[in-house]
Design a protein around this motif. Structure first.
Motif, short mmCIF file in Angstrom:
data_model
loop_
_atom_site.label_atom_id
_atom_site.label_comp_id
_atom_site.label_asym_id
_atom_site.label_seq_id
_atom_site.Cartn_x
_atom_site.Cartn_y
_atom_site.Cartn_z
N ARG A 372 -6.96 -6.75 -1.59
CA ARG A 372 -6.71 -5.37 -2.03
C ARG A 372 -5.43 -4.78 -1.47
N ILE A 373 -5.06 -5.18 -0.24
CA ILE A 373 -3.80 -4.67 0.32
C ILE A 373 -2.61 -5.26 -0.45
N ALA A 374 -2.71 -6.55 -0.76
CA ALA A 374 -1.63 -7.18 -1.51
C ALA A 374 -1.44 -6.49 -2.85
N ILE A 375 -2.56 -6.15 -3.50
CA ILE A 375 -2.47 -5.46 -4.79
C ILE A 375 -1.83 -4.08 -4.61
N ALA A 376 -2.27 -3.38 -3.56
CA ALA A 376 -1.72 -2.03 -3.34
C ALA A 376 -0.22 -2.11 -3.11
N ILE A 377 0.23 -3.13 -2.35
CA ILE A 377 1.68 -3.25 -2.10
C ILE A 377 2.42 -3.57 -3.38
N SER A 378 1.87 -4.51 -4.17
CA SER A 378 2.58 -4.85 -5.41
C SER A 378 2.60 -3.65 -6.36
N GLY A 379 1.59 -2.77 -6.23
CA GLY A 379 1.55 -1.59 -7.08
C GLY A 379 2.65 -0.60 -6.77
N LEU A 380 3.25 -0.71 -5.57
CA LEU A 380 4.33 0.22 -5.19
C LEU A 380 5.50 0.12 -6.16
N GLN A 381 5.62 -1.05 -6.78
CA GLN A 381 6.77 -1.26 -7.66
C GLN A 381 6.83 -0.22 -8.77
N SER A 382 5.66 0.18 -9.27
CA SER A 382 5.69 1.15 -10.37
C SER A 382 5.36 2.56 -9.89
N GLU A 383 5.33 2.73 -8.56
CA GLU A 383 5.04 4.04 -7.99
C GLU A 383 6.30 4.89 -8.02
N LYS A 384 6.17 6.14 -8.48
CA LYS A 384 7.36 6.98 -8.54
C LYS A 384 7.51 7.77 -7.25
N PHE A 385 8.05 7.16 -6.23
CA PHE A 385 8.20 7.95 -5.01
C PHE A 385 9.66 8.11 -4.60
N MET A 386 10.59 7.69 -5.48
CA MET A 386 11.99 7.94 -5.18
C MET A 386 12.38 9.24 -5.88
N ASN A 387 13.44 9.85 -5.35
CA ASN A 387 14.01 10.99 -6.07
C ASN A 387 12.97 12.08 -6.31
N GLU A 388 12.25 12.43 -5.26
CA GLU A 388 11.22 13.46 -5.32
C GLU A 388 10.17 13.17 -6.38
N GLY A 389 9.71 11.94 -6.39
CA GLY A 389 8.60 11.59 -7.28
C GLY A 389 8.97 11.46 -8.73
N LYS A 390 10.28 11.27 -9.00
CA LYS A 390 10.67 11.19 -10.40
C LYS A 390 11.06 9.77 -10.82
N ALA A 391 11.28 8.89 -9.84
CA ALA A 391 11.77 7.57 -10.21
C ALA A 391 11.07 6.49 -9.41
#
Lengths: 473, 304
Positions: A372-391
């Motif tokens: 589950r941790i590995a999945i959560a980390i790989s999920g970061l790729q599509s997480e919008k946390f750059m540029n104040e949550g926009k990118a």
């Protein structure tokens, strides 16, 4: 009218035609000299002398009034400004090209691919969280990503250093050119006081001025004595009559206007607080400073932000997980205090470097199949946390690449346009001041004939004198 | 002309980001997508392998249960069984039990399939006790689509499993905002009596050995319950496999579309490049020819 006077009239013609031929020869010899303006001998009729007992005035031949250069000051100024803008863009193009190369992964590997690989290795790990070989490849791909962050940082800094080296060279060239303009100012003044028109010196000064003007925005005007006064906009005078100021560079701390640590600051002896780094606009210096302090600094800031965010977000998840040894709270990337130079400091944590079993894939201890941790980390790729949550991270990195591309391509199209303008301006200048071999050859023949004819006048006078002398026999 | 030459040499029109900044960013995006999709397809194949093997295991377990029930049926009535036959088949039941344990402990590579997250040790001990947990290994088979690639043994062996057997807190997906959705144990069905495969075979054996015909008869109904549970598990695995296939096909289509878009952005149109190149060449040649004419004749040529 006395016969000896006819000799003299012929003589002035010969002198004038000799001068004209010499000037034509000078023009032809300088056909390909950069910045040369063609010259013309201006002659005027000699003041006629009143001959005793005669009603009408008979001319006394010709006199060289002066040698002038054919030159339009307004066009020269336009050429100077055009050349400045062109060298500004050329200089920018050069360094932007280098910068672009750092980020170019159109035909090969680059950070974009390595970041995707990094997250995909975690996806692989989520397939087989108990497979040691996959763990090895997670570590290897993470190392590759970290190395590429370091590479980009290093190469961008190499571009910076290259810029600094050029800044140093340019400041020396500016000093020598300013010195040259100052010297020419004095020589021209001396020559003009003596009554001559120092055409070649004027050309030389225009040429030096053109070179000097290509380094930054400056305004030029003539003082009462015909000397150039050069003012650098926002900085102060560079050349005033017989005085030239000096530019120099020195390494200094980073400032709040984007100048990086230990990069060169520019100082001038003409400015009150002597620091003029951010006052210089346009020209080659302006281009270098703009790219270094704006473009490159922004790029590095964003790269740092990316590196910090990847490391921080991966760590925050990784620390919740359990390693193969059942330990919780292990960092994946080495701890970083903040964004400052994160792309330089990012690295794997000591634990992960020591053993791949310190990579946490499981959310509960003693569960080798838990991913589950590995999945959560790989999920970061599509997480919008750059540029104040926009990118997402991908978007963010891609926007760096495309921004570099936009800057380079915008500048390049401007440069091509400016090149056309310069071609046009140079054509106009050539039409006015350039040497045409055809014209000069025709003139040469004309002056030769004039010389022949003037000689003939003397010959005729001689024969006439002979006739007169023979009368006594 | 230089640009065209590079295009024809590389067959690409995007050679540096400045050639088309927006396109370049798009190309990078597509590449990331492609890499991810490839990984998703790998994941799908992995999940397929695991699930198919799980399917086989459950099938074999079902066969064993059917055989055990046959034996129980044969021995249920006093008419057809005596102590001799009972002892004889009891031996077979022991074999069945061991076979069931071996089947449940089957692994791919070094990974036990039915142990939940405890993949590194046999999920069933020789006494038939489950030592795994109820962990579901979720696999991402498309962006944000997760599928469980295993069936925890606790779900297979028991008709009405109780909640997490080890009592440890199960990783909560909410803390990260994303993560595998845990199906959890079927708490609502605790009221029903649980039947365990291994217990039941063991029960049958003991009943046979002790000659407890009622005990043998009791197992019949419960074997049916276990069997239908196993069939239900197979159906679940089968539907997951189907889901995998349709997702994988969707990915395939996505890849094709992406490849087309990438090609439009990145690849040079060779016909266009070559014809442009020819055009440029003509212009270049005519410029050369005309400048040759322009430079040559001067007055000097006519003065000789």
């Amino acid at each position: 009218m006395g016969l000896p006077n006819v000799f003299n009239t012929g003589r002035t013609g010969m002198i004038a035609s000799k001068a004209a031929i010499a000037t034509t020869g000078h023009n032809i010899a300088n056909t390909n000299t950069e910045g040369f303006s063609r010259q013309r001998v201006l002659t005027s009729a000699e003041t006629p002398r009143n001959s005793a007992g005669m009603q009408s005035l008979i001319g006394n031949g010709t006199a060289i009034s002066r040698v002038e250069r054919i030159n339009d000051e307004y066009v020269e100024k336009q050429v100077r400004n055009g050349a400045r803008d062109l060298s500004h863009m050329e200089e920018k193009d050069l360094v932007l090209r280098q910068t672009e190369d750092v980020f170019n992964e159109m035909n090969g590997d680059g950070l974009n691919r390595l970041i995707s690989r990094f997250f995909n290795e975690f996806r692989k790990l989520s397939n087989e969280p108990d497979n040691e070989a996959v763990r090895q490849s997670v570590r290897e791909s993470s190392q590759a990503m970290v190395n590429d962050f370091h590479r980009i940082r290093r190469e961008v800094e190499a571009v910076r250093e290259h810029i600094d080296a050029r800044l140093e060279g340019y400041s020396k060239e500016i000093n020598s050119l300013a010195e040259q303009v100052k010297d020419l100012n004095m020589q021209i003044k001396t020559a003009e006081l003596a009554g001559g028109s120092p055409n070649d010196l004027l050309d030389k000064r225009d040429q030096a001025m053109k070179k000097l003007g290509s380094y930054m925005e400056m305004s030029v005007h003539k003082d009462g004595g015909g000397s150039f006064v050069v003012d650098v906009k926002g900085v102060g005078p560079l050349v005033v009559g017989p005085m030239a100021e000096k530019f120099s560079v020195f390494r200094s701390k980073a400032d709040d206007q984007g100048k990086p640590e230990a990069a060169f600051d520019v100082q001038s002896t003409s400015h009150a607080n002597s620091l003029v780094t951010h006052q210089i606009k346009g020209g080659k210096l302006g281009a270098l400073l703009e790219v270094r302090d704006k473009t490159l600094s922004t790029i590095l800031d964003r790269l740092d932000e990316l590196a910090y965010n990847i490391s921080d977000s991966v760590n925050s998840i990784h620390q919740q997980g359990f390693t193969r040894h059942g330990v919780q709270g292990v960092e994946f990337f080495g701890h970083m205090g903040g964004k400052e130079r994160a792309s330089e400091f990012i690295q794997l944590s000591d634990a992960v470097r020591d053993s791949v079993n310190n990579i946490a894939a499981a959310a509960q201890p003693d569960s080798p199949g838990d991913n589950r941790i590995a999945i959560a980390i790989s999920g970061l790729q599509s997480e919008k946390f750059m540029n104040e949550g926009k990118a997402t991270m991908d978007d963010f990195y891609n926007s760096i690449v495309s921004d570099v591309g936009v800057a380079a391509s915008k500048n390049r199209s401007g440069m091509n346009q400016q090149k056309d303008i310069m071609t046009q301006l140079n054509k106009i200048r050539d039409q006015i001041s350039g040497v045409s071999i055809d014209e000069e050859t025709a003139n040469l023949m004309q002056f030769q004939h004039m010389f022949d004819a003037s000689a003939k006048v003397i010959q005729v006078a001689d024969e006439m004198l002979k006739t007169v002398l023979d009368m006594r026999r | 002309m230089e640009g065209l030459q590079q295009q024809s040499a590389t067959l690409r029109k995007l050679n540096t980001p400045s050639d088309d900044p927006i396109g370049a960013a798009k190309v990078l995006e597509i590449r990331t997508d492609k890499v991810n999709n490839d990984q998703f397809q790998m994941n799908t194949r992995m999940a397929e392998t695991f699930l198919e093997n799980t399917d086989h295991i459950i099938g074999e377990l079902a066969d064993i249960v059917v055989r055990a029930k046959e034996i129980a049926l044969g021995q249920a009535s006093g008419a057809s069984s005596n102590e001799g036959t009972r002892l004889g088949v009891a031996e077979e039941v022991t074999q069945l039990f061991q076979q069931a344990v071996a089947t449940a402990n089957r692994r791919i590579g070094d990974r036990y399939l039915l142990g939940g997250f405890k993949t590194q040790r046999p999920p069933v001990d020789p006494e038939g006790r489950y030592t795994g947990d109820d962990g579901q290994t979720m696999v991402e088979i498309a962006k944000d689509v997760f599928i469980s690639s295993n069936v925890p043994g606790v779900e297979v062996f028991n008709t009405h499993p109780k909640s997490s057997n080890d009592g440890r807190s199960v990783y909560s997906p909410n803390t990260l905002g994303r993560g595998p959705a845990s199906e959890g144990a079927m708490d609502g069905e605790l009221a029903y009596e649980n039947v365990n495969v291994f217990d039941e075979i063991q029960n049958l054996r003991i009943a046979l050995l002790t000659g407890d015909l009622d005990g043998v008869r009791n197992t019949l109904d419960r074997f049916d319950q276990v069997h239908s549970k196993l069939v239900a598990c197979r159906a679940k695995v089968g539907s997951r496999l189907q889901g995998l296939q349709s997702t994988s096909q969707a990915l395939e289509r996505h890849n094709v579309t992406n490849a087309q878009l990438g090609s439009v952005l990145e690849d040079a149109d060779m016909a266009q490049v070559v014809s442009d190149l020819t055009k440029e060449e003509t212009v270049f040649k005519s410029a050369l020819a005309s400048s040759q004419r322009l430079i040559q004749p001067t007055l000097l040529d006519f003065l000789k």
